[in-house]
Write an enzyme that holds these catalytic residues in place. Structure first.
Site, mmCIF file in Angstrom:
data_model
loop_
_atom_site.group_PDB
_atom_site.id
_atom_site.type_symbol
_atom_site.label_atom_id
_atom_site.label_comp_id
_atom_site.label_asym_id
_atom_site.label_seq_id
_atom_site.Cartn_x
_atom_site.Cartn_y
_atom_site.Cartn_z
ATOM 1 C CD GLU A 61 -3.057 -0.686 2.292
ATOM 2 O OE1 GLU A 61 -2.506 -1.060 3.340
ATOM 3 O OE2 GLU A 61 -4.248 -0.339 2.214
ATOM 4 N NE ARG A 241 -9.350 -9.039 -17.480
ATOM 5 C CZ ARG A 241 -9.989 -8.745 -18.605
ATOM 6 N NH1 ARG A 241 -9.687 -9.364 -19.724
ATOM 7 N NH2 ARG A 241 -10.931 -7.833 -18.627
#
Ligand code: DSN
Length: 415
Positions: A61, A241
């Site tokens: 993060e 993707r």
């Protein structure tokens, strides 16, 4: 297949034969049928190896150099490599954010950063070729923002930039979106930029479909015109993707904080590694050659269909995509989609401008050349495919075409 991938797959087969069996079936489906879905492609083994790597375990993060967890040294370098390559590919954009999980989340993130809650956006309607995330009422983008939509001229299928300018002048949006999911022509980004400038709006170019063609330099680029670009990395870009945002220095902070912590938590580091590999591939001369072949194949395909008396939306294509208008025939989009599937060809039903039929039935089909071109198919194969599809549209039995499609597929293995 690399030794390591083989070893991993055999471990999967031992531990979870049910899942391994499903993956085998998908490999067989992709090998023995033909993908003409305009939003799909086949990425390289190297991209797949990166996506299957141990980076799937890593929480990272934050951004490189400013993470909320330890142990991110490698993750930082991977993310920086992906960012550097993305900026090199779209030279002129100052900054890349490689964390968006998809094109839709990239759009929602950018619109939230630039228009804000209840802000005003102007995008192309889905019905005329736009995308759900450009303000359609079922998308969050149609609920969080005030929306107006523009469409195409229903006689020509082309965008009418004068009409968009007039609409923008009276609506005064905060963000103008230039981009589409079933518009086969180049966009005039200069015209869009002048419209956005005239009304004091940001210009967002959503290049999810043509990103690879733009990176390969075979169609004009929005760089130099748009404040921000969004795209997916798996269509013509031929990566894993995912989503990607590029922007100017002026809005970099707003965009980054809108991605994290605004809209997402931890980035998918294995997918970002796959993006880095794909961007590296896209910087090679072979990628340009591939993209030119994608466009050449689409043009030939459109010409062949037109020689068979079929109508294509806008009368042809500049890109990887051909949209066939079936209104002169007895067939519907849903019907042709199903019968092509029976012949071993995947394509999708698609609305045509001013379509009298519902989105579940439609009066069109959309065909894309990116995936089959990756398998190495060229003019001869696309000429045969155009004949097969035209025969099916005219009522030919798809089962009689299955062997021919299979034979073409066998000659062109997956990467
Ligand atoms: N699903 C993509 C397409 O088919 O164009 C867009 O999200």
């Amino acid at each position: 297949m690399t030794d390591r991938t083989e070893a991993l797959q055999s471990r999967l087969a031992q531990q979870d034969p049910a899942l391994a069996g499903l993956l085998d079936r998908e490999v067989e489906r992709q090998e023995t049928s033909l993908t003409l879905i305009a939003s799909e492609n086949h990425c390289s083994q190297a991209v797949r190896a990166a996506c299957a790597s141990v980076l799937t375990d890593k929480y990272a993060e934050g951004y490189p150099g400013a993470r909320y967890y330890g142990g991110c040294a490698v993750a930082d370098e991977v993310e920086n490599l992906a960012k550097e390559r993305a900026v090199q590919l779209f030279q002129g954009m100052d900054h890349a954010n490689v964390q968006p999980h998809s094109g839709t989340t990239a759009n929602l993130t950018v619109l939230t950063a630039l228009a804000g809650k209840d802000g005003k956006i102007l995008g192309m309607s889905l019905q005329d070729g736009g995308h759900l995330s450009h303000g359609h009422k079922v998308s969050h983008t149609g609920k969080v923002f005030e929306v107006q939509q523009y469409g195409v001229n229903h006689d020509t299928g082309l965008l009418d930039y004068d009409a968009i300018r007039e609409q923008a002048k009276s609506y005064k949006p905060d963000v103008v979106i230039a981009g589409a999911s079933s518009y086969p022509r180049e966009l005039d980004y200069e015209a869009f930029a002048s419209i956005a400038k005239e009304v004091g709006a940001y210009l967002l170019a959503d290049i999810a479909h043509p990103a690879g063609l733009i990176a390969g330099g075979v169609i004009p680029s929005p760089v130099g015109h748009a404040d921000v670009l969004t795209m997916t990395t798996h269509k013509t870009m031929r990566g894993p993707r995912g989503g990607l945002i590029l922007c100017t220095e002026e809005i970099r902070k707003k965009i980054d904080s809108s991605v994290f912590p605004g809209g997402q938590g931890g980035p998918l580091m294995h997918q970002i590694a796959g993006k880095a590999v794909a961007f590296g591939e896209a910087l090679t001369p072979e990628f340009k050659t591939y993209q030119q072949q994608v466009v050449d194949n689409a043009r030939l395909f459109a010409e062949m269909l037109s020689d068979r008396g079929m109508r294509t939306v806008t009368g042809g294509t500049d890109t990887h995509m051909v949209v066939v208008d079936l209104r002169d025939t007895d067939a519907t989009g849903a019907d042709v989609e199903e019968r092509c599937f029976d012949a071993g060809i995947s394509l999708n039903k698609n609305m045509v401008p001013n379509d009298p039929r519902s989105p579940k039935v439609t009066s069109g089909i959309r065909v894309g050349t990116a995936a089959a071109t990756t398998r190495g198919m060229g003019k001869d194969e696309f000429a045969r495919l155009a004949t097969i599809i035209a025969d099916i549209v005219e009522g030919g039995d798809p089962k009689t075409k299955r062997n021919e499609v299979h034979e073409i597929c066998s000659a062109f293995p997956l990467p």
